[in-house]
Write an enzyme that holds these catalytic residues in place. Structure first.
Site, PDB file in Angstrom:
ATOM      1  N   ASN A 218      -3.326  -7.357 -11.634  1.00  0.00           N
ATOM      2  CA  ASN A 218      -3.971  -8.632 -11.929  1.00  0.00           C
ATOM      3  C   ASN A 218      -5.324  -8.665 -11.213  1.00  0.00           C
ATOM      4  OD1 ASN A 218      -4.316 -11.175 -12.968  1.00  0.00           O
ATOM      5  ND2 ASN A 218      -2.621 -12.125 -11.873  1.00  0.00           N
TER       6      ASN A 218
ATOM      7  N   HIS B 245      -5.153 -14.923 -20.769  1.00  0.00           N
ATOM      8  CA  HIS B 245      -5.435 -14.127 -19.575  1.00  0.00           C
ATOM      9  C   HIS B 245      -5.376 -12.648 -19.950  1.00  0.00           C
ATOM     10  CE1 HIS B 245      -5.876 -13.084 -15.481  1.00  0.00           C
ATOM     11  NE2 HIS B 245      -4.630 -12.752 -15.245  1.00  0.00           N
TER      12      HIS B 245
ATOM     13  N   CYS C 140     -11.559 -13.153 -17.184  1.00  0.00           N
ATOM     14  CA  CYS C 140     -10.465 -12.186 -17.095  1.00  0.00           C
ATOM     15  C   CYS C 140     -10.702 -10.976 -17.988  1.00  0.00           C
ATOM     16  CB  CYS C 140      -9.160 -12.847 -17.477  1.00  0.00           C
ATOM     17  SG  CYS C 140      -9.124 -13.383 -19.194  1.00  0.00           S
TER      18      CYS C 140
END
Ligand SMILES: *[C@@H]1O[C@H](CO)[C@@H](O)[C@H](O)[C@H]1NC(C)=O
Ligand SMILES: *[C@@H]1O[C@H](CO)[C@@H](O)[C@H](O)[C@H]1NC(C)=O
Ligand SMILES: *[C@@H]1O[C@H](CO)[C@@H](O)[C@H](O)[C@H]1NC(C)=O
Ligand SMILES: *[C@@H]1O[C@H](CO)[C@@H](O)[C@H](O)[C@H]1NC(C)=O
Ligand SMILES: *[C@@H]1O[C@H](CO)[C@@H](O)[C@H](O)[C@H]1NC(C)=O
Ligand SMILES: *[C@@H]1O[C@H](CO)[C@@H](O)[C@H](O)[C@H]1NC(C)=O
Length: 443
Positions: A309, A285, A141
């Site tokens: 995202n 994340h 991430c």
């Protein structure tokens, strides 16, 4: 033996399916498989997936029946994975280890940003690249968030839209500044790697994402002559200052953030303003905050951040989510960073094989405050002809450029030392090397 296994297997299936298997579930699951192009190793794996899917859809229905919630859940491509597998993947934080990284603990002066508008959405600028998909199982991430921020900043500064290589960050920055390939890292370490070690980053076309099996880290394939963008440092914003974050987003563009990604309502978020207070602050994340606004269709109105995202366009609202601002939901208001990028003319793409004498250049020092958003700050790049001795030099953002009219901000008094190996070390009074201990996210 084989026959025996087969028999056991058949009994298992007959047993397993008898209690919970319904035609409605089968129909829903078949649609899910088509929509997300799912295939399973064998019948057993498919039954496990279907059980997970059943649990997922029940969870979603239960949440959506609660009318007091400010957000809705929906079936995402994660619905056939078990709770344990998802936690394993989305909630894993790294063991903390010291990471040598300058700038890690220095913050931008909050007063340099002018007051921003009540809402802004950088997707309107054309400088937010399409949503990517970081699955398969590599905790990368940090690379997706760092690269997304760099793509936007490069576009806003140079009016050049590029999509850059996360795989290069995963492969090549492993072992530098605390980055650990498929075991997590930080955006800041990735930008510092690009600035000081690789002197650039390739596009994701020349260096594509290859996670076809879990945890793939290949030998670094970086080729300097294919680099299409670079960084000259990064800035960090003070935590939990909503006004500051809004002003900074309005003035500089998208800002990278870290958060807790290991929470079921987040996995299945589909619409509305995410506001689950049970999603506790942590750093597992990373995402990109591309704007902010206020939902005044409800009373009282809800301020939110708009976030990009990297869980494909099937997550949330076409890959994006809105999250309640001011309450540090999932810890999203703590770790806020953005890369500094040069004008493309100040960074030439000559290969590192070009031999040139070692030079030490002291740049003039100016400190100016940016007064408007960067969307219009595109510069002429064609007229600058730079001497060959400076071909791989990285200039800091404080450089006074003869050909430009807008000077951008942030690092006061910076000396850039250029060496033959393209490893540049930037130091300044407030950029003392610090030990960074808490900057890493796993997923
Ligand atoms: C669907 O998955 C198969 C194999 O898993 C793959 O070969 C194919 O390209 C995928 N199709 C799409 C549209 O993603
Ligand atoms: C069902 O899903 C919920 C929410 O994700 C989770 O807490 C629970 O552990 C799951 N149960 C099973 C049996 O997987
Ligand atoms: C959790 O992750 C570890 C390491 O990647 C892996 O060995 C294990 O199988 C995973 N467990 C689940 C339930 O996915
Ligand atoms: C940015 O580039 C596009 C084409 O790539 C061009 O049409 C546009 O005028 C440029 N904008 C500025 C401000 O230079
Ligand atoms: C690096 O890329 C350039 C341009 O694509 C190419 O000509 C060169 O052969 C590549 N070098 C290596 C070592 O792959
Ligand atoms: C928060 O940011 C605002 C705007 O930049 C600034 O005026 C204020 O002093 C900051 N608050 C704190 C506690 O630093």
């Amino acid at each position: 033996m084989k026959l025996f296994s087969l028999l056991l297997f058949s009994i298992f299936i007959a047993f397993a399916t008898s209690f919970w298997y319904t035609p409605e579930l089968k129909k829903e699951f078949d649609e899910f498989k088509v929509k997300f192009n799912k295939s399973y190793r064998n019948k057993f794996a498919e039954i496990i997936a279907m059980l997970n899917f059943k649990n997922c859809t029940e969870f979603i229905r239960k949440h959506n029946a609660d009318e007091s919630s400010t957000f809705l859940l929906g079936v995402t491509q994660l619905c056939d994975l078990s709770y344990e597998a998802l936690m394993n993947f989305t909630a894993r934080a790294l063991p903390e280890g010291p990471m040598m990284e300058s700038r890690a603990l220095s913050y931008v002066d909050p007063s340099i940003f002018p007051v921003g508008p009540t809402s802004i959405d950088w997707r309107d600028s054309g400088c937010v690249t399409p949503v990517k998909d970081e699955f398969y199982y590599c905790n990368s991430c940090y690379a997706f968030s760092g690269v997304a921020a760099l793509e936007s900043q490069w576009c806003l500064k140079n009016n050049i839209s590029v999509t850059l290589s996360e795989q290069m960050i995963i492969d090549c920055s492993k072992g530098f500044f605390g980055n650990q390939g498929c075991n997590g890292g930080s955006q800041g370490a990735s930008w510092t790697y690009i600035e000081m070690i690789s002197d650039g980053i390739e596009s994701d076309t020349t260096y594509p994402f290859i996670q076809l099996a879990p945890n793939i880290v290949q030998k670094c394939q970086y080729n300097r002559s294919r680099a299409v963008a670079t960084t000259i440092g990064y800035s960090r914003l003070q935590s939990r200052n909503i006004t500051l974050l809004q002003n900074a987003i309005a003035a500089v563009g998208p800002v990278a953030a870290s958060m807790n990604g290991g929470w079921p309502t987040f996995w299945y978020y589909s619409d509305g303003v995410y506001s689950d207070a049970d999603c506790k602050p942590s750093r597992s994340h990373s995402v990109l905050i591309v704007g902010y606004g206020v939902d005044d269709s409800v009373d009282p109105p809800i301020p939110y951040w708009i976030c990009k995202n990297s869980w494909s366009i099937y997550f949330g609202d076409n890959g994006y989510f809105k999250i309640l601002a001011g309450k540090n939901i999932c810890g999203i208001e703590v770790q806020l960073v953005y890369p500094l990028v040069p004008y493309v003319a100040d960074w030439t793409t000559t290969t590192t094989t070009t031999r040139r004498p070692t030079t030490t250049t002291t740049r003039p020092t100016t400190t100016t405050t940016r007064s408007s958003t960067t969307s219009t700050s595109t510069k002429t790049t064609t007229t600058t002809i730079r001497p060959t001795t400076t071909t791989t030099e990285i200039t800091t953002s404080t450089t006074t450029r003869p050909t430009t009219t807008i000077t951008t901000t942030t690092n006061p008094a910076t000396t850039t030392t250029t060496t033959e190996t393209t490893v540049n070390i930037a130091t300044s009074t407030e950029e003392l090397t610090t030990i960074e201990t808490q900057d890493t996210t796993a997923f």
